[in-house]
Design a protein around this motif. Structure first.
Motif, short mmCIF file in Angstrom:
data_model
loop_
_atom_site.label_atom_id
_atom_site.label_comp_id
_atom_site.label_asym_id
_atom_site.label_seq_id
_atom_site.Cartn_x
_atom_site.Cartn_y
_atom_site.Cartn_z
N TYR A 85 19.20 13.42 21.74
CA TYR A 85 18.03 11.96 21.66
C TYR A 85 16.30 12.74 22.07
N GLN A 86 16.29 13.92 23.33
CA GLN A 86 15.76 14.65 23.86
C GLN A 86 15.30 15.48 22.05
N ARG A 87 16.65 15.95 21.49
CA ARG A 87 15.72 17.39 20.15
C ARG A 87 15.16 16.06 18.99
N PHE A 88 15.48 15.19 18.78
CA PHE A 88 15.25 15.05 17.56
C PHE A 88 14.42 12.90 18.01
N VAL B 27 8.63 12.55 28.22
CA VAL B 27 8.64 11.94 29.24
C VAL B 27 9.77 12.55 29.58
N SER B 28 11.04 12.18 29.54
CA SER B 28 12.29 12.58 30.46
C SER B 28 12.86 14.20 30.20
N ASN B 29 12.22 15.00 29.12
CA ASN B 29 12.64 16.07 28.45
C ASN B 29 12.12 17.48 29.47
N LYS B 30 12.78 17.00 30.44
CA LYS B 30 12.40 17.53 31.92
C LYS B 30 12.70 19.30 31.54
#
Length: 616
Positions: free
Chosen positions: A487-490, A584-587
């Protein structure tokens, strides 16, 4: 000429070449000594003065001297069978005046010992006898050892210029019926000059050779280029069927010392030597050079006892399934099986070993591809597709072991010459080897960008450009990601990664778009653990960049390493900077970009940061 001591001691055996030739019976099989040890005076006398000879068979490996016995008109007196076809007998074989025996070099000694290939007479060249009455076979032991053990009649030229070599090279003079004194230089082989294609092949081969490895090399420009590219290696060893000047040069530099060998440490093991006069001088009475017969040097089970055994062999053509043609050219027998299969199989069974097939990607000044869709009619398969591991051209390395036909075809097209890739891909599609929508690399693969790096935890990884044959590696990477990482990547949940998506990712021109992978090696098997890709926006000369790292490798420096290398690659290509959209969640991704040391501008838009990074 004043008699020397050995001439006095064995004067009853001394004769002229003509006298020795008259001792050969008719209707017998004659073996001629190999390579630079061919007894040229005896051979000439056999033809010129052996008028009594009829129905004699002549066998030998490659010889450097003339081959007058294959001249037209001598067919009733001599019939030659080549174990390996050299330039001096090639026309005779092609015209049917001589025969060719396809045989593994390792098998020839047993064929001779068992008398399946009976040797009646051996014509050899040796060093002068020592105080104990032993001569040395000098620069060629190979199959000559078995021949002199089996022959009823041995005729020998005794040459003071023949190096006295160590190992299994000694023969008591009592076994020799006639001695012919000669004093002549051995035939030499001058190395051909290397061009940039040769050097590129050499560099790719060298990248596969670990320090401490044991080498098998042959003769020619590609082996010479490989050895020249190994000058920065250390603690290499040699176990080979033959070597030339390149091995001597590395030994004199200390690169080859045999310290790490697991079989006969410290010894350069070979069955024959061919090269310059300086090489012959160097092997003379050199205890580090161990001459052994072909039954030992080429036995795959012996070869496999050398850990990290690296076999380097040449080919004339390789088809898209991995079949290797090495003894035929344009439907004609050209050379022979030799020791290729022996060493390919032996090195494959060595702990850490690597069998390598190397060839230039084209012939006839680039008009003909030597990576081919299918071997031509009449071509002989020397090394089967099941035996092939690595194939090397000037355009890179294809690792075929454990790969299916689709993967093999793509890997081989990837290292074919760019001018021939489209035709090869079309042929692969016609044969249903690859997907119908498959593409090939749009430009030359930038091998120079590959780097071995160390992660903070001490793990060594390879950072290299993404290539067209990496589709399956990316599929494995993506399906191993957790749902959160996906989810973070795509920026969405993706339950599948179809071929069309993966094909688009691996299709690069390495200028307007670039991908780098981080790969770790486990038992020689490469596994991709991280990926970065950028695509340039032409209007701004800035590139959209994205990263993905396998979950268990996150937080271990993989992303930071990819960012550094991507920035280096992009700046070298004149790109002004990067931009990225990051949740924003992809710290972890935010941390990678901010830790790069480059100025970062961030704007928050709909739950995601739009980041811009300018290169100074």
């Amino acid at each position: 000429m004043e008699l020397t001591p050995w001439l006095q001691r064995f004067s009853h055996k001394v004769t002229t070449p003509e006298g020795a030739a008259r001792a050969i019976p008719r209707g017998r099989r004659i073996l001629i000594g190999s390579g630079a040890a061919e007894p040229a005076r005896l051979v000439e006398a056999m033809v010129e003065h052996g008028h009594h000879l009829e129905g004699n068979d002549i066998v030998h490996l490659l010889t450097l001297g003339p081959a007058p016995y294959v001249k037209a008109g001598l067919e009733c007196r001599f019939r030659h069978t080549a174990f390996f076809i050299g330039p001096n007998v090639r026309d005779a074989v092609a015209e049917g005046r001589a025969d060719f025996m396809p045989v593994f070099l390792s098998d020839i000694p047993e064929l001779i010992r068992s008398r399946r290939v009976r040797i009646d007479v051996a014509l050899i060249q040796v060093s002068p006898p020592d105080a104990h009455g032993y001569v040395s076979l000098g620069v060629s032991v190979d199959i000559v050892r078995a021949a002199i053990d089996a022959a009823d009649l041995i005729l020998a030229e005794v040459n003071p210029r023949m190096p006295r070599t160590h190992g299994d090279s000694f023969l008591n003079i009592g076994r020799i019926q006639h001695l012919v004194p000669v004093d002549a230089p051995l035939p030499t082989r001058t190395a051909e000059p290397l061009d940039e294609v040769d050097r590129a092949i050499g560099r790719h081969i060298a990248s596969l050779v670990p320090n401490g490895a044991t080498l098998q090399t042959g003769i020619g420009r590609i082996p010479d280029a490989a050895l020249a590219a190994l000058e920065e290696h250390h603690d290499l060893g040699v176990h080979t069927e033959m070597f030339s000047d390149g091995v001597m040069c590395l030994a004199l530099r200390g690169v080859i010392n045999g310290r790490k060998k697991t079989l006969l440490p410290g010894k350069l093991v070979t069955s024959f030597v061919m090269g310059s006069q300086a090489l012959y001088d160097w092997v003379h009475d050199n205890p580090a050079v161990e001459m052994r017969p072909s039954g030992f040097t080429n036995d795959p089970f012996v070869i496999a006892q050398n850990d990290m055994m690296i076999a380097i062999n040449a080919a004339l053509a390789v088809d898209l399934t991995g079949q290797v043609a090495a003894d035929t050219l344009m439907g004609r027998f050209f050379s022979g099986i030799g020791g290729q299969v022996d060493f390919i199989r032996g090195s494959a069974r060595s702990r850490g070993g690597k069998p390598i097939i190397a060839l230039r990607s084209t012939a006839k000044e680039g008009q003909v591809s030597r990576i081919v869709a299918g071997l031509e009619q009449g071509a002989g398969v020397v090394t089967s597709r099941g035996d092939v591991h690595y194939v090397v051209t000037e355009h890179g390395v294809a690792d075929l072991w454990g790969k299916n036909i689709r993967q093999r075809a793509l890997a081989l097209i990837d290292i074919a010459h760019p001018d021939h890739r489209a035709d090869l891909l079309a042929a692969a599609k016609q044969r249903r080897y690859v997907f119908g929508d498959q593409t090939c690399a749009r430009s030359a693969y930038p091998w120079e960008e590959a780097r071995r790096e160390m992660l903070p935890g001490g793990q060594e990884v390879l950072v290299r450009p993404l290539r067209i044959s990496d589709e399956d590696a990316l599929k494995d990477l993506f399906y191993r990601l957790s749902d959160e990482s996906t989810y973070q990547r795509f920026m969405k949940f993706k339950p599948s990664h179809p071929h069309e998506e993966l094909l688009q990712l691996v299709s690069l021109d390495y200028e307007q778009n670039m991908g780098l992978v981080v790969a770790r090696s486990d038992n020689g098997c490469e596994e991709v653990i991280g990926l970065a890709r950028y695509d340039v926006a032409p209007a701004t000369r800035r590139a959209d960049i994205a990263f993905v790292v396998r979950d268990e490798w996150q937080g271990r420096g993989v992303g930071t390493l990819l960012m550094r290398r991507m920035a280096e690659v992009a700046r070298a290509r004149g790109i002004m900077g990067f931009f990225a959209d990051v949740l924003v969640s992809n710290k972890p991704m935010m941390a990678i970009l901010y830790k790069s040391g480059l100025p970062v501008k961030a704007n928050l838009r709909d739950g995601a940061y739009h980041l811009e990074i300018d290169f100074p």
